[in-house]
Design a protein around this motif. Structure first.
Motif, PDB file in Angstrom:
ATOM      1  N   TRP B 118       0.861  -1.194   0.000  1.00 34.08           N
ATOM      2  CA  TRP B 118       0.000   0.000   0.000  1.00 34.08           C
ATOM      3  C   TRP B 118       0.891   1.237   0.000  1.00 34.08           C
ATOM      4  O   TRP B 118       1.990   1.193   0.548  1.00 34.08           O
ATOM      5  CB  TRP B 118      -0.863   0.049   1.265  1.00 34.08           C
ATOM      6  N   THR B 119       0.404   2.298  -0.607  1.00 38.73           N
ATOM      7  CA  THR B 119       1.144   3.558  -0.504  1.00 38.73           C
ATOM      8  C   THR B 119       0.183   4.686  -0.112  1.00 38.73           C
ATOM      9  O   THR B 119      -1.019   4.639  -0.390  1.00 38.73           O
ATOM     10  CB  THR B 119       1.824   3.963  -1.833  1.00 38.73           C
ATOM     11  N   VAL B 120       0.765   5.678   0.537  1.00 38.52           N
ATOM     12  CA  VAL B 120       0.037   6.904   0.866  1.00 38.52           C
ATOM     13  C   VAL B 120       1.067   8.035   0.878  1.00 38.52           C
ATOM     14  O   VAL B 120       2.203   7.830   1.325  1.00 38.52           O
ATOM     15  CB  VAL B 120      -0.704   6.791   2.219  1.00 38.52           C
ATOM     16  N   ASP B 121       0.676   9.181   0.384  1.00 35.62           N
ATOM     17  CA  ASP B 121       1.587  10.338   0.393  1.00 35.62           C
ATOM     18  C   ASP B 121       1.496  10.985   1.779  1.00 35.62           C
ATOM     19  O   ASP B 121       0.834  12.004   1.962  1.00 35.62           O
ATOM     20  CB  ASP B 121       1.193  11.323  -0.708  1.00 35.62           C
ATOM     21  N   ALA B 122       2.206  10.374   2.738  1.00 38.93           N
ATOM     22  CA  ALA B 122       2.095  10.822   4.140  1.00 38.93           C
ATOM     23  C   ALA B 122       2.656  12.229   4.333  1.00 38.93           C
ATOM     24  O   ALA B 122       2.156  12.995   5.161  1.00 38.93           O
ATOM     25  CB  ALA B 122       2.798   9.829   5.064  1.00 38.93           C
ATOM     26  N   TYR B 123       3.698  12.583   3.560  1.00 42.53           N
ATOM     27  CA  TYR B 123       4.221  13.955   3.653  1.00 42.53           C
ATOM     28  C   TYR B 123       3.155  14.949   3.198  1.00 42.53           C
ATOM     29  O   TYR B 123       2.930  15.988   3.828  1.00 42.53           O
ATOM     30  CB  TYR B 123       5.484  14.122   2.790  1.00 42.53           C
ATOM     31  N   GLY B 124       2.510  14.622   2.069  1.00 39.91           N
ATOM     32  CA  GLY B 124       1.476  15.505   1.522  1.00 39.91           C
ATOM     33  C   GLY B 124       0.309  15.656   2.507  1.00 39.91           C
ATOM     34  O   GLY B 124      -0.169  16.768   2.756  1.00 39.91           O
ATOM     35  N   VAL B 125      -0.108  14.521   3.063  1.00 43.32           N
ATOM     36  CA  VAL B 125      -1.209  14.543   4.035  1.00 43.32           C
ATOM     37  C   VAL B 125      -0.830  15.407   5.233  1.00 43.32           C
ATOM     38  O   VAL B 125      -1.614  16.252   5.697  1.00 43.32           O
ATOM     39  CB  VAL B 125      -1.548  13.096   4.498  1.00 43.32           C
ATOM     40  N   ALA B 126       0.390  15.202   5.741  1.00 38.54           N
ATOM     41  CA  ALA B 126       0.827  15.954   6.922  1.00 38.54           C
ATOM     42  C   ALA B 126       0.932  17.445   6.626  1.00 38.54           C
ATOM     43  O   ALA B 126       0.538  18.286   7.443  1.00 38.54           O
ATOM     44  CB  ALA B 126       2.172  15.399   7.412  1.00 38.54           C
ATOM     45  N   GLU B 127       1.447  17.774   5.436  1.00 39.58           N
ATOM     46  CA  GLU B 127       1.548  19.196   5.053  1.00 39.58           C
ATOM     47  C   GLU B 127       0.166  19.834   5.054  1.00 39.58           C
ATOM     48  O   GLU B 127      -0.020  20.944   5.559  1.00 39.58           O
ATOM     49  CB  GLU B 127       2.190  19.329   3.659  1.00 39.58           C
ATOM     50  N   LYS B 128      -0.807  19.113   4.482  1.00 37.04           N
ATOM     51  CA  LYS B 128      -2.168  19.660   4.376  1.00 37.04           C
ATOM     52  C   LYS B 128      -2.828  19.808   5.740  1.00 37.04           C
ATOM     53  O   LYS B 128      -3.457  20.815   6.047  1.00 37.04           O
ATOM     54  CB  LYS B 128      -3.037  18.730   3.518  1.00 37.04           C
ATOM     55  N   GLU B 129      -2.717  18.784   6.570  1.00 34.31           N
ATOM     56  CA  GLU B 129      -3.496  18.751   7.812  1.00 34.31           C
ATOM     57  C   GLU B 129      -2.760  19.304   9.029  1.00 34.31           C
ATOM     58  O   GLU B 129      -3.369  19.900   9.910  1.00 34.31           O
ATOM     59  CB  GLU B 129      -3.953  17.311   8.112  1.00 34.31           C
ATOM     60  N   ILE B 130      -1.430  19.064   9.072  1.00 38.88           N
ATOM     61  CA  ILE B 130      -0.677  19.498  10.255  1.00 38.88           C
ATOM     62  C   ILE B 130       0.136  20.753   9.948  1.00 38.88           C
ATOM     63  O   ILE B 130       0.453  21.531  10.837  1.00 38.88           O
ATOM     64  CB  ILE B 130       0.253  18.356  10.767  1.00 38.88           C
ATOM     65  N   GLY B 131       0.446  20.920   8.664  1.00 41.05           N
ATOM     66  CA  GLY B 131       1.230  22.092   8.270  1.00 41.05           C
ATOM     67  C   GLY B 131       2.726  21.836   8.303  1.00 41.05           C
ATOM     68  O   GLY B 131       3.524  22.712   8.006  1.00 41.05           O
ATOM     69  N   ARG B 132       3.106  20.645   8.720  1.00 41.56           N
ATOM     70  CA  ARG B 132       4.524  20.273   8.735  1.00 41.56           C
ATOM     71  C   ARG B 132       4.635  18.798   8.321  1.00 41.56           C
ATOM     72  O   ARG B 132       3.736  18.016   8.594  1.00 41.56           O
ATOM     73  CB  ARG B 132       5.129  20.480  10.128  1.00 41.56           C
ATOM     74  N   PRO B 133       5.744  18.415   7.701  1.00 41.04           N
ATOM     75  CA  PRO B 133       5.806  17.062   7.108  1.00 41.04           C
ATOM     76  C   PRO B 133       6.152  15.949   8.106  1.00 41.04           C
ATOM     77  O   PRO B 133       7.155  15.267   7.958  1.00 41.04           O
ATOM     78  CB  PRO B 133       6.908  17.205   6.048  1.00 41.04           C
ATOM     79  N   LEU B 178      -5.326  14.160  14.215  1.00 42.86           N
ATOM     80  CA  LEU B 178      -6.478  13.279  13.976  1.00 42.86           C
ATOM     81  C   LEU B 178      -6.953  13.404  12.531  1.00 42.86           C
ATOM     82  O   LEU B 178      -7.255  12.402  11.866  1.00 42.86           O
ATOM     83  CB  LEU B 178      -7.614  13.626  14.944  1.00 42.86           C
ATOM     84  N   ALA B 179      -6.978  14.648  12.044  1.00 43.59           N
ATOM     85  CA  ALA B 179      -7.403  14.871  10.653  1.00 43.59           C
ATOM     86  C   ALA B 179      -6.435  14.204   9.682  1.00 43.59           C
ATOM     87  O   ALA B 179      -6.849  13.626   8.661  1.00 43.59           O
ATOM     88  CB  ALA B 179      -7.483  16.377  10.378  1.00 43.59           C
ATOM     89  N   ALA B 180      -5.151  14.260  10.006  1.00 46.06           N
ATOM     90  CA  ALA B 180      -4.134  13.624   9.148  1.00 46.06           C
ATOM     91  C   ALA B 180      -4.318  12.108   9.131  1.00 46.06           C
ATOM     92  O   ALA B 180      -4.195  11.470   8.081  1.00 46.06           O
ATOM     93  CB  ALA B 180      -2.733  13.989   9.645  1.00 46.06           C
ATOM     94  N   ILE B 181      -4.621  11.553  10.292  1.00 46.97           N
ATOM     95  CA  ILE B 181      -4.840  10.098  10.372  1.00 46.97           C
ATOM     96  C   ILE B 181      -6.046   9.716   9.506  1.00 46.97           C
ATOM     97  O   ILE B 181      -5.993   8.751   8.732  1.00 46.97           O
ATOM     98  CB  ILE B 181      -5.059   9.676  11.850  1.00 46.97           C
ATOM     99  N   LYS B 182      -7.122  10.489   9.619  1.00 44.15           N
ATOM    100  CA  LYS B 182      -8.357  10.185   8.853  1.00 44.15           C
ATOM    101  C   LYS B 182      -8.106  10.327   7.357  1.00 44.15           C
ATOM    102  O   LYS B 182      -8.528   9.484   6.566  1.00 44.15           O
ATOM    103  CB  LYS B 182      -9.492  11.115   9.282  1.00 44.15           C
ATOM    104  N   ARG B 183      -7.415  11.389   6.979  1.00 38.11           N
ATOM    105  CA  ARG B 183      -7.156  11.591   5.545  1.00 38.11           C
ATOM    106  C   ARG B 183      -6.289  10.463   4.975  1.00 38.11           C
ATOM    107  O   ARG B 183      -6.574   9.933   3.892  1.00 38.11           O
ATOM    108  CB  ARG B 183      -6.481  12.950   5.306  1.00 38.11           C
ATOM    109  N   ALA B 184      -5.256  10.073   5.738  1.00 39.43           N
ATOM    110  CA  ALA B 184      -4.382   8.988   5.260  1.00 39.43           C
ATOM    111  C   ALA B 184      -5.161   7.683   5.157  1.00 39.43           C
ATOM    112  O   ALA B 184      -4.942   6.890   4.238  1.00 39.43           O
ATOM    113  CB  ALA B 184      -3.183   8.830   6.201  1.00 39.43           C
ATOM    114  N   TYR B 185      -6.072   7.480   6.094  1.00 41.48           N
ATOM    115  CA  TYR B 185      -6.912   6.274   6.066  1.00 41.48           C
ATOM    116  C   TYR B 185      -7.725   6.225   4.775  1.00 41.48           C
ATOM    117  O   TYR B 185      -7.895   5.176   4.166  1.00 41.48           O
ATOM    118  CB  TYR B 185      -7.827   6.273   7.296  1.00 41.48           C
TER     119      TYR B 185
END
Lengths: 393, 190
Positions: B118-133, B178-185
């Protein structure tokens, strides 16, 4: 009431110290013990304990301050590891010789050099003859339970000796495991209040602590200390029984794992005994009558009891996580072999030194030890009495 | 120990691989499972490849050796694929979740791994939701979807409690994680 938690061994140990709420803690941080002191000093800062915390500039001073506090009548604790324990050396003997019931978590780590921060037992094994009681733990739960019981063992009037509560560095100290904590008030009730018999600060009844003690009485005092050590086994068992009523968890001098009908067994202490249990289970599935003796009380050494538990085996392998350079094997081996000899038991005993400096010991490696034992039984020959397990040659 | 699941986390020093393993362990423990969470302590340098592990089981866990055959692997940084054999010891029916912008098929071919990738763009998700990678909390979300280790609703409730404890002095980041976890899910795919 107990609480299910998932914490590192160091966090658990600092919780035990918080619940014991000692009068004085004097300590100096050293890897892998640092988190105990760090977390406990936070408890002091937050007013969660009544403890007078003494940050010292070295372990020699930490133990010295703990000795002073204990002699004054306080319930005193410290904690250390590896070279920190080595730096406490002379004061360890003063603590035990002065009959001070100090409790000290030791987060076992290899002694330098070469410098290494990971687990072995060279620190505590070096201090095995310092007059301190030594308890060893398989996991964080046992380390926690041992710390609480140690207070009561050390402070028993028939004992009055300090205790090292050993816990494997990193493997236990830095790993999160799930376990049960007792309620604060239950721990408080269990350890009770400490009333020193002859406290230095009782100005109504002045006493001298640590005077010169020459040819006329030193030997008698050492004899009293030896008698106190003789008393430890019974007290450890009494305290364990009382603790079981409180916690539901059973403790003894050592644990016998599938030892009853075993033909070959391993004797070990510390976290590796948990891995060894899996090896025993695997071997049992394949029809090998394998067992394990896990030593909890190593000092004083319960020789008769251990020899009796091993007497019906055909061969036994003693595991040592410390090298003595005696060329005759590790410290636990020397004790177990002597105990078997005294009993006249017809059991071949061999020694494996393993895990120095944190070297991992896998299930398969422990299984190979049992296979060696089976071969010894089959051929009636011991080719190598002392071997080093898991080392590159 | 039929129920034993072992997880290996690959990260770079400072990315929070250890924290991810501890969070997963604590949440699994809250759901009644027996757990271990431990990092491998080598020379700790920012940016160097590091490892952390979990054991999760219905039964008591007595093992105190390293994890060598994990059935689940999480990779917090895509560049690790070029420097570490992340498939080492992983059985052919294992699951690997990689923080990568590439699709799972590409990574699966690159790894030459038979199992589930499986892959997920975790850096992208973190940038969007947390503001830092920070890839570690999004990777937890991805891991939950890919493995079903813990039912996601239960996982979310558990991780919220743990984040509240961890960020007691920085409560503003709890919701973001939490938002980052949900988005990555949602975004993780095989």
């Amino acid at each position: 009431m107990s609480e299910q938690v998932a914490l590192t061994g160091n966090e658990v140990m600092s919780q035990a110290m918080r619940q014991i709420n000692p009068d004085v803690v004097a300590a100096y941080p050293i890897t892998p013990q640092t988190a105990i002191v760090q977390t406990f000093s936070q408890f002091v800062n937050d007013g969660d304990v009544d403890t007078e915390f003494v940050p010292t500039e070295s372990e020699h001073s930490a133990m010295s301050a703990t000795v002073g506090a204990s002699a004054s009548g306080a319930r005193a604790m410290t904690a250390t590891a590896a070279n920190g324990l080595a730096l406490m050396w002379e004061v360890l003997y003063i603590a035990s010789g002065t009959r001070l019931p100090i409790v000290m978590p030791v987060v076992n780590r290899a002694l330098s050099g070469p410098i290494n921060i990971h687990c072995d037992h060279s620190d505590a094994m070096g201090a095995r003859d310092s007059g301190w009681i030594q308890l060893y733990a398989e996991n964080a739960q046992e380390a926690y339970d041992n710390a609480i019981q140690a207070v009561k063992i050390s402070e028993n009037k028939d004992v009055m000796l300090p205790t090292m509560v050993n816990m494997d560095g990193f493997i236990i100290s830095h790993a999160v495991e799930n376990l049960n904590l007792l309620a604060d008030e239950d721990v408080q009730d269990f350890v009770g209040e400490y009333h020193a018999e002859n406290p230095l600060l009782d100005s109504e009844n002045p006493v001298t602590v640590g005077p010169l003690d020459l040819q006329d009485f030193y030997f008698e005092h050492k004899m009293q200390q030896a008698v106190a050590a003789e008393n430890v086994k019974d007290v450890v068992l009494e305290v364990a029984e009382e603790y079981e009523e409180l916690s539901g968890r059973e403790y003894g001098l050592f644990e016998e794992y599938k030892l009853d009908d075993a033909e070959v067994a391993v004797v070990a202490l510390g976290s590796t005994t948990g891995t060894a249990k899996t090896a025993v289970d695997n071997l049992r599935e394949n029809g090998v009558k394998a067992g394990l003796s896990k030593i909890r009380l190593y000092r004083p050494f319960p020789a008769e009891e251990i020899a009796e538990a091993l007497a019906d085996l055909e061969a036994v392998a003693v595991m040592d996580r410390a090298e003595t350079f005696s060329t005759t094997g590790g410290p636990v081996f020397a004790d177990v072999r002597a105990a078997l000899y005294d009993m006249g038991a017809d059991v071949e005993a061999v020694n494996y030194i393993y895990g120095l400096g944190g070297r991992d010991l896998k299930v398969e490696e422990i299984e190979s030890v049992y296979k060696d034992l089976e071969e010894i039984v089959e051929t009636n020959t011991v080719e190598d009495r002392v071997q080093h397990l898991g080392v590159r040659e | 120990m039929a129920s034993l699941t072992e997880v290996r986390w690959h990260g770079r020093g400072g990315q929070g691989g250890k924290t991810a393993s501890i969070l997963l362990g604590k949440v699994a423990a809250k759901s009644g499972k027996n757990i271990q969470a431990f990092p491998e302590y080598g020379p700790e340098r920012m940016g160097a490849p590091v490892l952390a592990y979990n054991r999760i089981s219905e039964d008591e866990i007595t093992l105190h050796c390293q994890v060598t055959e994990p059935s689940i692997v999480a990779v917090l940084d895509p560049t690790l694929l070029d420097v570490v054999d992340i498939t080492e010891g992983v059985p052919a029916d294992g699951t690997i979740v990689v923080n990568s912008k590439e699709d799972a098929k590409t990574i699966k071919e690159k790894l030459d791994f038979e199992g589930d990738v499986w892959t997920v763009d975790a850096y992208g998700v973190a940038e969007k939701e947390i503001g830092r990678p920070f890839p570690n909390t999004p990777m937890l979300g991805g891991l939950m979807k890919a493995t079903g280790l813990i039912e996601f609703d239960k996982f979310l409730a558990g991780i919220e409690t743990e984040l509240e404890k961890k960020f007691a002095h920085k409560p503003e980041v709890i919701e973001k994680n939490l938002a980052a976890i949900k988005r990555a899910y949602q975004e993780v795919a095989n």
